[in-house]
Write an enzyme that holds these catalytic residues in place. Structure first.
Site, PDB file in Angstrom:
ATOM      1  NE  ARG A  16      -2.426  -1.471   3.526  1.00 14.38           N
ATOM      2  CZ  ARG A  16      -2.854  -1.037   4.845  1.00 14.38           C
ATOM      3  NH1 ARG A  16      -3.829  -0.341   4.800  1.00 14.38           N
ATOM      4  NH2 ARG A  16      -2.130  -1.573   5.849  1.00 14.38           N
ATOM      5  CE  LYS A 115     -21.359   0.942  -1.708  1.00 18.37           C
ATOM      6  NZ  LYS A 115     -19.910   0.707  -1.261  1.00 18.37           N
ATOM      7  CB  CYS A 516      -6.949  -0.961   0.920  1.00 16.52           C
ATOM      8  SG  CYS A 516      -5.706   0.025  -0.448  1.00 16.52           S
ATOM      9  CD1 TRP A 561     -18.187  -4.568   0.595  1.00 14.04           C
ATOM     10  CD2 TRP A 561     -18.400  -3.889   2.673  1.00 14.04           C
ATOM     11  NE1 TRP A 561     -18.637  -3.201   0.417  1.00 14.04           N
ATOM     12  CE2 TRP A 561     -18.717  -2.726   1.576  1.00 14.04           C
ATOM     13  CE3 TRP A 561     -18.477  -3.309   4.006  1.00 14.04           C
ATOM     14  CZ2 TRP A 561     -19.116  -1.565   2.237  1.00 14.04           C
ATOM     15  CZ3 TRP A 561     -18.667  -2.046   4.407  1.00 14.04           C
ATOM     16  CH2 TRP A 561     -18.865  -1.051   3.626  1.00 14.04           C
ATOM     17  CG  ASP A 599     -23.447  -0.459  10.678  1.00 12.22           C
ATOM     18  OD1 ASP A 599     -24.378   0.280  10.930  1.00 12.22           O
ATOM     19  OD2 ASP A 599     -22.348  -0.510  11.230  1.00 12.22           O
ATOM     20  CD  GLU A 666     -24.105  10.043   0.606  1.00  8.89           C
ATOM     21  OE1 GLU A 666     -23.744  10.917   0.161  1.00  8.89           O
ATOM     22  OE2 GLU A 666     -24.894   9.610   0.136  1.00  8.89           O
ATOM     23  CG  HIS A 695     -16.764   9.853   2.705  1.00 10.81           C
ATOM     24  ND1 HIS A 695     -17.959  10.183   2.853  1.00 10.81           N
ATOM     25  CD2 HIS A 695     -16.492   8.673   2.910  1.00 10.81           C
ATOM     26  CE1 HIS A 695     -18.451   8.984   3.123  1.00 10.81           C
ATOM     27  NE2 HIS A 695     -17.651   7.896   3.181  1.00 10.81           N
ATOM     28  CB  CYS A 727     -20.207   7.187   6.960  1.00 14.26           C
ATOM     29  SG  CYS A 727     -20.006   5.317   6.745  1.00 14.26           S
TER      30      CYS A 727
HETATM   31  N1  GLN Z   1     -20.787   1.652  12.231  1.00 10.69           N
HETATM   32  C1  GLN Z   1     -19.859   1.571  11.416  1.00 10.69           C
HETATM   33  C2  GLN Z   1     -18.921   2.663  11.580  1.00 10.69           C
HETATM   34  O1  GLN Z   1     -19.410   3.597  11.997  1.00 10.69           O
HETATM   35  C3  GLN Z   1     -20.532   1.823   9.982  1.00 10.69           C
HETATM   36  C4  GLN Z   1     -19.327   2.014   8.755  1.00 10.69           C
HETATM   37  C5  GLN Z   1     -20.001   2.174   7.359  1.00 10.69           C
HETATM   38  O2  GLN Z   1     -21.054   2.208   7.414  1.00 10.69           O
HETATM   39  N2  GLN Z   1     -19.333   1.991   6.443  1.00 10.69           N
HETATM   40  O3  GLN Z   1     -17.716   2.702  11.295  1.00 10.69           O
HETATM   41 ZN    ZN Z   2     -21.559   4.239   6.020  1.00 11.29          ZN
END
Ligand code: GLN
Ligand code: ZN
Length: 762
Positions: A16, A115, A516, A561, A599, A666, A695, A727
């Protein structure tokens, strides 16, 4: 020997390196030239590997500092003026569009990120306004990278984003649509083709994954118009050969058009493209090369050569062997570099894996059609890899319809829960994780290496949890979280505590920008060994009177994932994981946790690309798998779920059908269109559309958040609206987080105070 091709190679670096160098650059610790040096080495590494593997068509311009679609926007001069106006260096401007920018030069948000088709990779959405003037960049990236490879003695195929896909994915802020930009874009790409030919390029490829979506008549016309013009101009000025590269499915809606346009090569996906073989069986143009995507570019299992040879023999009936090129089904960006780095996995296990570099070998072996190699491969598939777990099998077959239905109905539960929790209007919460400082990561790493005892590790995490709870109380949030300090990753954390999962040490795959993920591998039947999160949640709850959310990852996301098994269905894998998470939900509840968030960050991600497959191939098992997890909890227990990205306008009923009590998602980086859809669908689930973008390091102001909330409350009934970031906060810095959350709480309070004036009727 059959010819071979690759459409894209991993670029983040085996260790990385790109991530670490870019992050140093962002922090001002290294300069641009040092960052570029790292990038150059990474590109050279990939090219040399491919050359050594004997790949006939090696790509260039598949590298990116952030994202290829963003690169294309810069290549075509389609950079929104608010970024140009910052007056930064070109590379800084580029990163400003990717990250947002807050500093001396100004304050702008990042471009929206979405995405990339059905993958976990993300692209930045190019933005075209009525003022956008498309014009080829000078001394552009494809030219530089082609020359760079040439100086290593490797003649590459520059890979360009196809204009149809570019315009399909772009957003339009004014009245002008794609048609208005085509001529300039065609001129730019033709000019680029001339420049590339002058440097020695013989082939250019245009990737057009958007062709595997449902394509309507209007879109078909757009595609044909673009390529008639583009091919005509390029042909009149150059002799460069043109490859139209598609992937992630078949191109049934435009196949006739594609084969009649006169491309020199056509790249088709034989893995995800269910109809690809039957399409070429109907007809395939005589003097065109077929780039057959035969090796799965998205999963990590070895190819079964017998199957491949069977498909190859079918393909060979449709075209002469000299016109056949074999390749992975898509860019190898979606798999890790090499199994060589996996020293913790036994050779027996590794024998079943093929990452990017091993896939290069597979291409070569298949191309050679060597009998001995085929026999070796047969042996691998003859041995039994997975023994079924009888307990899991029994639990699965005992499931009945009741296991998937939560009682009582939502409306009844909602009332019970309003009384149970007595939260203020616009309750505030976060999505789960709090900043993971260097210290947190260092302690976890030390514990994993055995340098820290279990007790020391638990004590450390408890301290972090206590701090996190204290901070949230100070900020005056309403529903708290424990902070997820024990988790490196929301999937790996659970996978590592379940039987049936395998982990790589270095199987990194790019997700967005420099980020990543390391997807775990579903190796056998999945089951939970022991409670996975209960001790952390119970400890967190013991530190406060406010409710603390238990925090779990849902079965669909865990599966999406992971690298899934290919020997049983995805449905069966989701149900197995669902049962394991259900055990955890019930344990949390039994231990006094009254709100549980499950989640499903990645639920939207694997929605089939064609609408007609949505239900039968996906939603019909994915939504029930989620319901399985929470159907058995008490009515008072509030179930939250969270989804990254709000692109679920068209599956809104299915989302409501997950039957959670609250969903956060989001919304700040994409527009608030989702709210109209929620209103229209009479969405029953309470919602927390993210009020700011996590982000980006920017700190949202109170007025920015109140403005977002005011928009939201016009569309969402007041008593159903939650206030939260979009998020988890894991990747943010502590200082930013405190300021952002403090503004968030203040905004919610302002709204509450004003709420007496609001019109209740929505
Ligand atoms: N509960 C996770 C966090 O807060 C949710 C992350 C995500 O949706 N990618 O990190
Ligand atoms: Zn999220």
């Amino acid at each position: 020997m059959i010819k071979t091709a690759v459409t894209g190679f991993p670029r983040i670096g085996k260790e990385r390196q790109l991530k670490f160098a870019a992050e140093k650059f962002f922090r001002g610790e290294i300069g641009q030239s040092e960052l570029e040096e790292v990038a150059k080495e990474l590109r050279a590494y990939g090219w040399k590997k491919q050359e050594k593997a004997g790949i006939t068509f090696i790509p260039s311009n598949d590298f990116s500092f952030y994202d290829n679609l963003l690169d294309t926007a810069f290549l075509l001069g389609a950079i929104p003026s608010r970024y140009v106006k910052l007056g930064l260096s070109p590379l800084e401007t580029y990163f400003a569009t990717a990250h947002g920018y807050q500093g001396n030069a100004g304050d702008v948000k990042a471009l929206p990120m979405k995405k990339w088709f059905n993958t976990n990779y993300h692209y930045l959405v190019p933005e075209l306004s009525d003022d956008t003037k498309i014009k080829l960049a000078e001394n552009s990236k494809p030219l530089c990278e082609f020359s760079e490879a040439l100086s290593l003695g490797i003649k590459t195929v520059p890979a360009l984003t196809g204009l149809y896909t570019f315009f399909h994915l772009a957003s339009y802020t004014g009245g002008k649509k794609a048609e208005a930009f085509i001529d300039d874009a065609v001129a730019a790409y033709s000019e680029l083709a001339c420049q590339l030919e002058a440097l020695g390029a013989e082939w250019i490829s245009f990737s057009e994954p958007a062709l595997v979506l449902d394509v309507n008549e209007e879109e078909k016309t757009l595609f044909v118009t673009i390529y008639k013009k583009l091919l005509k101009q390029i042909r009149s000025q150059t002799k460069v050969k043109i490859l139209l590269q598609t992937f992630f499915g078949d191109i049934r809606d435009v196949y006739e058009e594609v084969i009649s346009l006169g491309f020199d090569g056509i790249g088709l996906d034989f893995i995800e493209g269910k109809e690809t073989l039957s399409l070429i069986e109907k007809s395939f143009p005589k003097n065109t090369l077929l780039f057959a995507g035969l090796i799965n570019g998205k999963n990590i299992w070895r190819s079964n050569y017998e199957d491949k040879i069977h498909i190859l023999s079918e393909i060979k009936k449709c075209l002469p062997q000299e016109n056949l090129v074999i390749s992975p089904s898509c860019s190898l960006l979606h798999v890790p570099y090499s199994t060589e780095l996996e020293d913790k996995l036994s050779d027996e296990v590794k024998a079943h894996f093929a990452f990017a570099e091993e896939k290069l070998c597979e291409l070569k072996e298949l191309a050679s059609e060597d009998k001995a190699v085929l026999e070796e491969n047969k042996k691998l598939f003859a041995c039994q890899r997975v023994n079924k777990n009888p307990k899991v099998q029994a639990a699965l077959s005992a499931l009945t319809a009741d296991d998937f239905i939560r009682k009582p109905d939502f409306e009844v539960r909602e009332e019970i829960q309003k009384k149970e929790f007595n939260l203020p209007l616009f309750p505030t919460t976060t999505i789960g994780s709090f900043p993971q400082t260097k210290e947190v990561r260092a302690k976890r790493a030390a514990w994993k290496k055995g340098q820290l005892s279990d007790q020391e590790y638990v004590t450390f995490n408890q301290e972090k949890i206590a701090e996190c709870i204290a901070l949230q109380e100070k900020l005056d949030l309403d529903v708290l979280v424990h902070g997820e300090f024990e988790r490196n990753d929301m999937v790996e954390y659970f996978g590592s505590q379940m039987d049936g999962y395998l982990f790589t040490s270095n199987g990194w795959v790019q997700s967005y920008g420099t980020r990543c993920v390391k997807p775990p591998v579903v190796w056998g039947d999945v089951s939970r060994r022991a409670p996975m999160t209960v001790e952390w949640s119970v400890y967190a709850q013991s530190r406060t009177k406010k409710p603390v959310k238990g925090m779990l990852t849902g079965p669909v996301t865990i599966l999406n994932w992971s690298f899934p098994r290919e020997d049983i269905s995805l449905k069966e894998q989701a149900d197995q994981i669902g049962l394991a998470i259900r055990d955890e939900v019930l344990d949390l509840e039994a231990n006094g946790i009254r709100i549980i968030q499950i989640d499903e960050a990645a639920l939207r991600e694997k929605l089939p690309l064609r609408k007609r497959d949505w239900h039968s191939e996906y939603l019909d098992w994915a939504i029930p798998a989620f319901r399985l997890v929470h159907a058995k909890v008490r009515p008072q227990t509030q179930i939250h779920t969270h989804m990254c990205y709000s692109e679920f306008n068209d599956i809104i009923r299915e989302i409501d059908d997950m039957d959670a009590d609250v969903i956060t998602f989001e919304a700040s980086r994409s527009d608030l269109k989702i709210l109209d859809a929620l209103k229209e669908a009479d969405f029953k689930t309470e919602v927390g559309p993210g009020v700011y973008d996590i982000h980006s390091p920017r700190v949202p102001s109170v007025s920015e958040i109140t403005a977002a909330l005011n928009k939201m409350r016009e569309k969402v009934p007041l008593e159903k609206l939650w206030v939260n970031p979009d998020c988890g906060l894991k990747t943010r810095r502590e200082e930013e987080t405190v300021r952002s959350l403090s503004n968030l709480v203040e905004a919610a309070k302002i709204l509450r105070a004003e709420s007496i004036f609001f019109d209740k009727a929505v």
